[in-house]
Enzyme design. Structure first.
Site, short mmCIF file in Angstrom:
data_model
loop_
_atom_site.label_atom_id
_atom_site.label_comp_id
_atom_site.label_asym_id
_atom_site.label_seq_id
_atom_site.Cartn_x
_atom_site.Cartn_y
_atom_site.Cartn_z
N LYS A 80 0.86 -1.19 0.00
CA LYS A 80 0.00 0.00 0.00
C LYS A 80 0.90 1.24 0.00
O LYS A 80 1.67 1.44 0.94
CB LYS A 80 -0.89 -0.03 1.25
CG LYS A 80 -1.66 1.26 1.49
CD LYS A 80 -2.51 1.16 2.75
CE LYS A 80 -3.10 2.50 3.14
NZ LYS A 80 -3.82 2.45 4.42
N VAL A 187 -13.34 -15.21 29.63
CA VAL A 187 -13.31 -14.54 30.94
C VAL A 187 -14.74 -14.16 31.33
O VAL A 187 -15.45 -13.52 30.55
CB VAL A 187 -12.41 -13.29 30.88
CG1 VAL A 187 -12.51 -12.49 32.16
CG2 VAL A 187 -10.97 -13.70 30.61
C1 LIG Z 1 -15.20 -0.94 10.19
C2 LIG Z 1 -13.80 -1.01 10.70
C3 LIG Z 1 -12.73 -0.87 9.81
C4 LIG Z 1 -11.41 -0.89 10.29
N1 LIG Z 1 -10.37 -0.70 9.42
C5 LIG Z 1 -9.11 -0.63 9.91
C6 LIG Z 1 -7.98 -0.45 9.05
O1 LIG Z 1 -8.12 -0.34 7.83
N2 LIG Z 1 -6.76 -0.38 9.60
C7 LIG Z 1 -6.55 -0.52 10.94
O2 LIG Z 1 -5.41 -0.43 11.42
N3 LIG Z 1 -7.60 -0.76 11.77
C8 LIG Z 1 -8.84 -0.81 11.28
N4 LIG Z 1 -9.87 -1.07 12.13
C9 LIG Z 1 -9.59 -1.35 13.54
C10 LIG Z 1 -9.12 -2.79 13.63
O3 LIG Z 1 -10.13 -3.67 13.17
C11 LIG Z 1 -8.79 -3.14 15.07
O4 LIG Z 1 -8.00 -2.14 15.64
C12 LIG Z 1 -8.01 -4.43 15.12
O5 LIG Z 1 -8.67 -5.44 14.43
C13 LIG Z 1 -7.77 -4.83 16.54
O6 LIG Z 1 -8.96 -5.24 17.15
P1 LIG Z 1 -8.86 -5.80 18.61
O7 LIG Z 1 -7.84 -6.85 18.63
O8 LIG Z 1 -8.72 -4.64 19.52
O9 LIG Z 1 -10.32 -6.40 18.87
P2 LIG Z 1 -11.03 -7.77 18.32
O10 LIG Z 1 -10.55 -8.16 16.96
O11 LIG Z 1 -12.49 -7.54 18.48
O12 LIG Z 1 -10.54 -8.86 19.33
C14 LIG Z 1 -11.07 -8.98 20.62
C15 LIG Z 1 -10.57 -10.25 21.26
O13 LIG Z 1 -10.97 -10.27 22.61
C16 LIG Z 1 -11.50 -11.54 22.91
N5 LIG Z 1 -12.46 -11.40 24.03
C17 LIG Z 1 -13.43 -10.45 24.18
N6 LIG Z 1 -14.10 -10.67 25.33
C18 LIG Z 1 -13.54 -11.76 25.91
C19 LIG Z 1 -13.77 -12.47 27.10
N7 LIG Z 1 -14.76 -12.13 27.95
N8 LIG Z 1 -12.99 -13.55 27.38
C20 LIG Z 1 -11.99 -13.92 26.56
N9 LIG Z 1 -11.72 -13.27 25.41
C21 LIG Z 1 -12.48 -12.21 25.08
C22 LIG Z 1 -12.14 -12.02 21.63
O14 LIG Z 1 -12.28 -13.43 21.62
C23 LIG Z 1 -11.11 -11.53 20.61
O15 LIG Z 1 -10.07 -12.49 20.51
C24 LIG Z 1 -11.19 -1.07 11.67
C25 LIG Z 1 -12.26 -1.24 12.54
C26 LIG Z 1 -13.56 -1.19 12.07
C27 LIG Z 1 -14.68 -1.36 13.03
#
Ligand SMILES: Cc1cc2nc3c(=O)[nH]c(=O)nc-3n(C[C@H](O)[C@H](O)[C@H](O)COP(=O)(O)OP(=O)(O)OC[C@H]3O[C@@H](n4cnc5c(N)ncnc54)[C@H](O)[C@@H]3O)c2cc1C
Length: 496
Positions: A80, A187
């Site tokens: 990109k 959790v």
């Molecule tokens: C529409 C959209 C487009 C995006 N586009 C981009 C992009 O182009 N570039 C970019 O850098 N970012 C982008 N993002 C942001 C990106 O998707 C996230 O920052 C990234 O995927 C990290 O997500 P996360 O790991 O914080 O959360 P998640 O992927 O939601 O992971 C959460 C984790 O926590 C676990 N979990 C939750 N509750 C519990 C529990 N009680 N017990 C045990 N485990 C639990 C789940 O199982 C999962 O493994 C976008 C977001 C959205 C909404």
């Protein structure tokens, strides 16, 4: 003071944020006995979007010593070079522009661009469209990659597109192979001691997971930092209207360009992300201005699908940030920490910065407040600066066809920093000086601000543009074009 003993780290969440944080902290402290455990629910999925990055992701892989040959094929990844914005302005000649990641060649062309932009801001009819002045724009348009011939060590910096599920799986396998412990547990409760510190994660089945530092990567749920500790959330909803997204994949493109597409829609915008195996599409919109059904129909229509061909997936977005990413023995990273909408694909960028800056602050002062407060202030400032830059895309839009775009253009909920940047632009002040003055951590370089405003054609109305006054010279665009064309000759077309 000698560096404190590495903490035993428990990361809650196995999305991109969880595994990035686990990899970086294990890389930092694993050899000194630091233990990292990732607790991830086998039942709650990951968000599964977030497929575009900034050059920070390349820096992270370089830092971890992971080569592109190792990870890119495993994650369907492509290069990109920047983002092409289409349809954000109705001004003739400015219907589309490219926001490039910069490189060394641009050091020579950017002053010429800035010079012409300043002339155009004052009403001179000179070429000032950003696409003409940066190597990445020329390469992306020509479908060329970011890898230059060895004899040309001036490649632009670049990010990637990738499959979010596969990236998480790759990082998980890499981390586990190096000693990170993966616990598939859900959790149910967070045990918080009387001192306000997290003591343990209480999991389904009765298991109690203890540690010294708990990293909340549980996504929008914010299980520890939000639910258990009640961290204060600062919403950006007044400044940023979009709160939903609908996504649908389409077939892999054949006319590949190494760029993210950001196309304006009726009530938001849609991304177009080319991977080696498919194309990612998502419409980010405001539920106040369009229903889910209409947004899905608009997205499907715009990518050539009918309702019978596809099952769109809907997502809700919580837009804002925690006031403090680090409280006591809890660090929030990823969506639990905050989210600015994905227009500039900055979320993983902040996750990486959070892990690296946390490690620095912890080594300097352990769990004491001195370095924690600076860390929190810096991360907060970074979010706010990125947020301002993204808000500027909406506030400065040059469309008037729907209420959504008209309301965005009239939005008065702007920070003082952004107001100052807009004033600086319209009163012909130096944008670099304004940027340095307004943002303690300027998330975007002056080039990006110039590209945004000039890309929309935010100049005096076309009928008021005049020839240059006598004695004033415009930059030599022909010379710049020649330099960029010759430079681009050192890059081959991408072939996925
Ligand atoms: C529409 C959209 C487009 C995006 N586009 C981009 C992009 O182009 N570039 C970019 O850098 N970012 C982008 N993002 C942001 C990106 O998707 C996230 O920052 C990234 O995927 C990290 O997500 P996360 O790991 O914080 O959360 P998640 O992927 O939601 O992971 C959460 C984790 O926590 C676990 N979990 C939750 N509750 C519990 C529990 N009680 N017990 C045990 N485990 C639990 C789940 O199982 C999962 O493994 C976008 C977001 C959205 C909404």
């Amino acid at each position: 003071m000698s560096a404190p003993t590495p903490p035993h780290i428990v990361v809650l969440g196995g999305g991109s944020a969880g595994w990035i944080t686990a990899c970086l902290l294990h890389h930092r402290w694993g050899a000194r006995g630091g233990r990292v455990t990732v607790v991830e629910s086998p039942d709650i999925g990951i968000i599964g979007v977030g497929e575009g990055s900034t050059p920070q992701l390349k820096a992270m892989f370089d830092h971890l010593g992971i080569t592109e040959a190792e990870w890119m094929a495993a994650c369907d990844a492509t290069y990109k070079l920047g983002i092409r914005f289409s349809g954000w302005s109705e001004r003739a000649g400015f219907e589309s522009y490219f926001h490039p990641f910069p490189g060394p060649v641009d050091l020579h062309t950017e002053p010429a661009f800035t010079h012409n932009v300043m002339l155009a801001r004052r009403g001179a009819d000179v070429p000032a469209h950003p696409d003409d002045w940066f190597l990445a724009s020329v390469l992306a348009e020509a479908g060329k990659g970011s890898q230059a011939a060895e004899s040309f060590p001036f490649a632009p910096s670049y990010g990637y597109h990738f499959d979010a599920y596969k990236l998480g799986a790759f990082l998980r396998d890499w981390a586990v192979a190096r000693g990170v412990v993966h616990r598939p547990l859900t959790v149910e409760q967070v045990e918080v001691g009387e001192d306000g510190e997290v003591a343990a994660l209480l999991c389904e089945g009765g298991e109690r997971v203890t540690g010294d530092l708990f990293v909340d990567c549980s996504g929008f749920r914010a299980v520890i930092a939000g639910d258990a500790l009640g961290g204060e959330f600062l919403p950006f909803a007044d400044n940023l209207f979009n709160d939903r997204a609908v996504v649908v994949p389409t077939a892999r493109v054949t006319d590949f360009k190494p760029q993210t597409g950001a196309v304006a829609m009726q009530a938001g915008w849609r991304w177009h992300i080319p991977l080696t195996t498919r194309t990612g599409n998502g419409y980010v919109y405001s539920s106040k201005y369009i229903s889910d059904e209409d947004a899905a129909a608009e997205l499907l229509g715009s990518v050539g699908l009918s309702e019978d061909d596809a099952e769109p997936r809907f997502l809700r977005m919580k837009v804002g940030r925690m006031r403090e990413s680090w409280r006591g023995n809890c660090l929030a990273a990823g969506l639990s920490q905050g989210f600015i909408e994905p227009l500039e694909a900055t979320a993983l960028h902040i996750v990486i910065a959070t892990a690296l800056e946390f490690a620095e602050a912890y080594e300097a002062g352990g769990f004491t407040a001195q370095h924690r407060d600076t860390f929190n202030a810096n991360i907060g400032a970074r979010y706010d600066a990125i947020c301002d830059y993204i808000v500027a895309h909406y506030r400065m839009n040059q469309r008037s066809d729907t209420q959504y775009w008209r309301d965005n253009a009239a939005n008065q909920h702007l920070t003082d920093g952004l107001k100052a940047m807009l004033t600086a632009w319209f009163t012909h002040q130096d944008i670099a000086a304004a940027n340095a003055q307004q943002y303690r951590i300027p998330a975007y370089a002056p080039m990006s601000w110039h590209v945004l405003f000039a890309g929309y054609g935010t100049f005096p109305p076309a009928d008021r543009m005049q020839a240059l006054p006598q004695g004033v010279q415009a930059a030599d665009l022909d010379g710049v074009r020649e330099l960029l064309a010759k430079s681009a000759g050192n890059f081959a077309a991408v072939d996925w």
